[in-house]
Design a protein around this motif. Structure first.
Motif, mmCIF file in Angstrom:
data_model
loop_
_atom_site.group_PDB
_atom_site.id
_atom_site.type_symbol
_atom_site.label_atom_id
_atom_site.label_comp_id
_atom_site.label_asym_id
_atom_site.label_seq_id
_atom_site.Cartn_x
_atom_site.Cartn_y
_atom_site.Cartn_z
ATOM 1 N N MET A 46 3.966 48.875 91.567
ATOM 2 C CA MET A 46 3.770 49.314 90.062
ATOM 3 C C MET A 46 4.049 48.354 89.011
ATOM 4 N N ALA A 47 4.549 47.376 89.449
ATOM 5 C CA ALA A 47 4.650 46.043 88.391
ATOM 6 C C ALA A 47 3.330 45.251 88.636
ATOM 7 N N TRP A 48 2.660 45.188 89.704
ATOM 8 C CA TRP A 48 1.543 44.262 90.034
ATOM 9 C C TRP A 48 0.294 45.298 89.359
ATOM 10 N N PHE A 49 0.491 46.564 89.391
ATOM 11 C CA PHE A 49 -0.411 47.376 88.498
ATOM 12 C C PHE A 49 -0.408 46.904 87.076
ATOM 13 N N LEU A 50 0.841 47.037 86.501
ATOM 14 C CA LEU A 50 1.104 46.798 84.984
ATOM 15 C C LEU A 50 0.638 45.147 84.768
ATOM 16 N N PHE A 51 0.986 44.320 85.673
ATOM 17 C CA PHE A 51 0.297 42.892 85.343
ATOM 18 C C PHE A 51 -1.104 42.716 85.344
ATOM 19 N N ALA A 52 -1.588 43.529 86.043
ATOM 20 C CA ALA A 52 -3.116 43.529 86.214
ATOM 21 C C ALA A 52 -3.784 44.117 85.186
ATOM 22 N N PHE A 53 -3.226 45.293 84.602
ATOM 23 C CA PHE A 53 -3.820 46.027 83.452
ATOM 24 C C PHE A 53 -3.478 45.030 82.219
ATOM 25 N N ILE A 54 -2.325 44.680 81.956
ATOM 26 C CA ILE A 54 -1.845 43.807 80.691
ATOM 27 C C ILE A 54 -2.983 42.501 80.799
ATOM 28 N N THR A 55 -3.357 41.740 81.823
ATOM 29 C CA THR A 55 -3.982 40.901 81.994
ATOM 30 C C THR A 55 -5.442 41.032 81.727
ATOM 31 N N LEU A 56 -5.917 42.382 82.177
ATOM 32 C CA LEU A 56 -7.281 42.873 81.592
ATOM 33 C C LEU A 56 -7.363 43.122 80.175
ATOM 34 N N ILE A 57 -6.491 43.657 79.523
ATOM 35 C CA ILE A 57 -6.507 43.886 78.203
ATOM 36 C C ILE A 57 -6.415 42.685 77.365
ATOM 37 N N THR A 58 -5.678 41.670 77.755
ATOM 38 C CA THR A 58 -5.460 40.459 77.072
ATOM 39 C C THR A 58 -6.902 39.532 77.321
ATOM 40 N N VAL A 59 -7.429 39.685 78.491
ATOM 41 C CA VAL A 59 -8.660 38.993 78.583
ATOM 42 C C VAL A 59 -9.632 39.456 77.713
ATOM 43 N N ILE A 60 -9.951 40.822 77.437
ATOM 44 C CA ILE A 60 -10.960 41.559 76.635
ATOM 45 C C ILE A 60 -10.593 40.985 75.153
ATOM 46 N N ILE A 61 -9.205 41.047 74.488
ATOM 47 C CA ILE A 61 -8.918 40.681 73.478
ATOM 48 C C ILE A 61 -9.412 39.124 73.084
ATOM 49 N N PHE A 62 -9.180 38.402 74.109
ATOM 50 C CA PHE A 62 -9.569 37.049 73.918
ATOM 51 C C PHE A 62 -11.091 36.702 73.842
ATOM 52 N N ARG A 63 -11.822 37.654 74.738
ATOM 53 C CA ARG A 63 -13.182 37.569 74.650
ATOM 54 C C ARG A 63 -13.727 37.996 73.227
ATOM 55 N N SER A 64 -12.961 39.064 72.670
ATOM 56 C CA SER A 64 -13.626 39.483 71.559
ATOM 57 C C SER A 64 -13.085 38.979 70.491
ATOM 58 N N SER A 65 -12.356 37.958 70.389
ATOM 59 C CA SER A 65 -11.687 37.135 69.209
ATOM 60 C C SER A 65 -12.593 36.441 68.775
ATOM 61 N N GLY A 66 -13.803 35.848 69.400
ATOM 62 C CA GLY A 66 -14.809 35.296 68.896
ATOM 63 C C GLY A 66 -15.577 36.060 67.652
ATOM 64 N N ARG A 67 -15.595 37.472 67.746
ATOM 65 C CA ARG A 67 -16.425 37.939 66.821
ATOM 66 C C ARG A 67 -15.683 38.355 65.454
ATOM 67 N N TRP A 68 -14.284 38.005 65.525
ATOM 68 C CA TRP A 68 -13.602 38.669 64.257
ATOM 69 C C TRP A 68 -12.201 37.715 63.809
ATOM 70 N N VAL A 69 -12.228 36.472 64.710
ATOM 71 C CA VAL A 69 -11.109 35.638 64.399
ATOM 72 C C VAL A 69 -11.853 34.489 63.615
ATOM 73 N N PHE A 70 -11.452 34.100 62.532
ATOM 74 C CA PHE A 70 -11.881 32.952 61.534
ATOM 75 C C PHE A 70 -11.030 31.965 61.509
ATOM 76 N N TYR A 71 -11.417 30.753 61.725
ATOM 77 C CA TYR A 71 -10.519 29.769 61.701
ATOM 78 C C TYR A 71 -11.007 28.718 60.493
ATOM 79 N N GLN A 72 -9.899 28.290 59.463
ATOM 80 C CA GLN A 72 -10.467 27.472 58.246
ATOM 81 C C GLN A 72 -11.233 26.363 58.894
ATOM 82 N N GLY A 73 -12.204 25.861 58.063
ATOM 83 C CA GLY A 73 -13.041 24.754 58.608
ATOM 84 C C GLY A 73 -14.013 25.011 59.684
ATOM 85 N N GLU A 74 -14.139 26.320 60.191
ATOM 86 C CA GLU A 74 -15.404 26.458 61.155
ATOM 87 C C GLU A 74 -16.515 26.868 60.395
ATOM 88 N N VAL A 75 -17.625 26.327 60.983
ATOM 89 C CA VAL A 75 -18.840 26.463 60.480
ATOM 90 C C VAL A 75 -19.461 27.488 61.443
#
Length: 261
Positions: A230-259
């Motif tokens: 069960m713990a490995w299932f949880l680890f895999a799921f959290i990793t998947l969700i985290t990767v999706i969040i990181f991949r999507s961040s390029g569309r909505w996260v804005f950094y100062q000085g970024e063109v």
């Protein structure tokens, strides 16, 4: 990959634990549904309210340090003490919540004793400790360049327009940071639910979250191999969700000085 109960030597059983999780354990899917429900509503509410409170506490008014302290204090209360406090507040017979509802003429609720209200009650409790994330947002707000607000004032922008055109975009890195941490933490929710339900996930398994089921399998039923799966299932799921969040961040996260094009 083993059948292990602590008292005997682990016996290798291959993928049997994973097979049983997906085909024979109905509580597994109950726990997954409850945890997803909790996450889907709790994470956005926590972000929205934390940002809203941080915006209010960023105003230049007299006595603001006192208000900031008041909102931050609940986040340093130990989780067990917080759970016991909320158990009294949400008590259907003599709790403060129902007393207030009765005072204003509204129907009283079962809260944690009602399967329909148990999960919303837990979400409400989670908002009690948002002071720690509020402080992070407050620090981010104070880092937004003042000249941007001055320039927008000259252009005639309203405070509402400034919030959504300047403030929110420039604190998206902080929102991203708290979203990742909040997602990881919410799927490991355990302590308060364990205290409030004495570990049974009631009523009618409505508060049986993944972490609680994992604990029961490991330390109540001594199915350590099963709990590890069960713990490995949880680890895999959290990793998947985290990767999706990181991949999507390029569309909505804005950094100062970024063109951007």
């Amino acid at each position: 990959f083993t059948d292990y109960d602590v008292l005997t030597t682990p016996e290798f059983i291959g993928l049997a634990n994973y097979r049983d999780l997906l085909t024979a354990d109905h509580l597994f899917f109950t726990a997954v549904r409850n945890t997803l429900y909790f996450a889907v509503f709790s994470i956005p509410l926590n972000i929205v309210l934390s940002v809203a409170i941080a915006l209010l506490l960023n105003l230049n008014v007299r006595g603001m340090s006192i208000y900031r302290t008041i909102f931050f204090i609940p986040s340093i209360v130990p989780q067990v003490a917080s759970a016991l406090l909320w158990a009294w507040i949400l008590n259907p017979q003599f709790g403060l919540a129902n007393a207030i509802l009765k005072l204003v003429g509204l129907p009283q609720l079962g809260w944690l004793n009602d399967p329909a209200w148990s999960k919303p009650s837990l979400i409400l409790m989670g908002l009690w400790g948002l002071g720690s994330t509020m402080v992070i947002y407050l620090a981010a707000l104070q880092d937004v360049p003042k000249e941007l607000y001055e320039a927008s004032d000259i252009d005639g922008a309203t405070a509402w327009r400034q919030t959504f055109a300047i403030t929110i975009p420039l604190i998206t890195p902080t929102i991203f940071f708290n979203l990742v941490l909040g997602t990881i933490n919410i799927f490991q929710t355990f302590t308060q639910i364990f205290v409030l339900t004495q570990g049974n996930g009631g009523p009618v398994d409505s508060t049986l979250v993944y972490g609680l089921l994992l604990y029961r399998n490991a330390f109540t039923y001594l199915k350590l191999g099963y709990a590890s799966a069960m713990a490995w299932f949880l680890f895999a799921f959290i990793t998947l969700i985290t990767v999706i969040i990181f991949r999507s961040s390029g569309r909505w996260v804005f950094y100062q000085g970024e063109v951007r094009s």
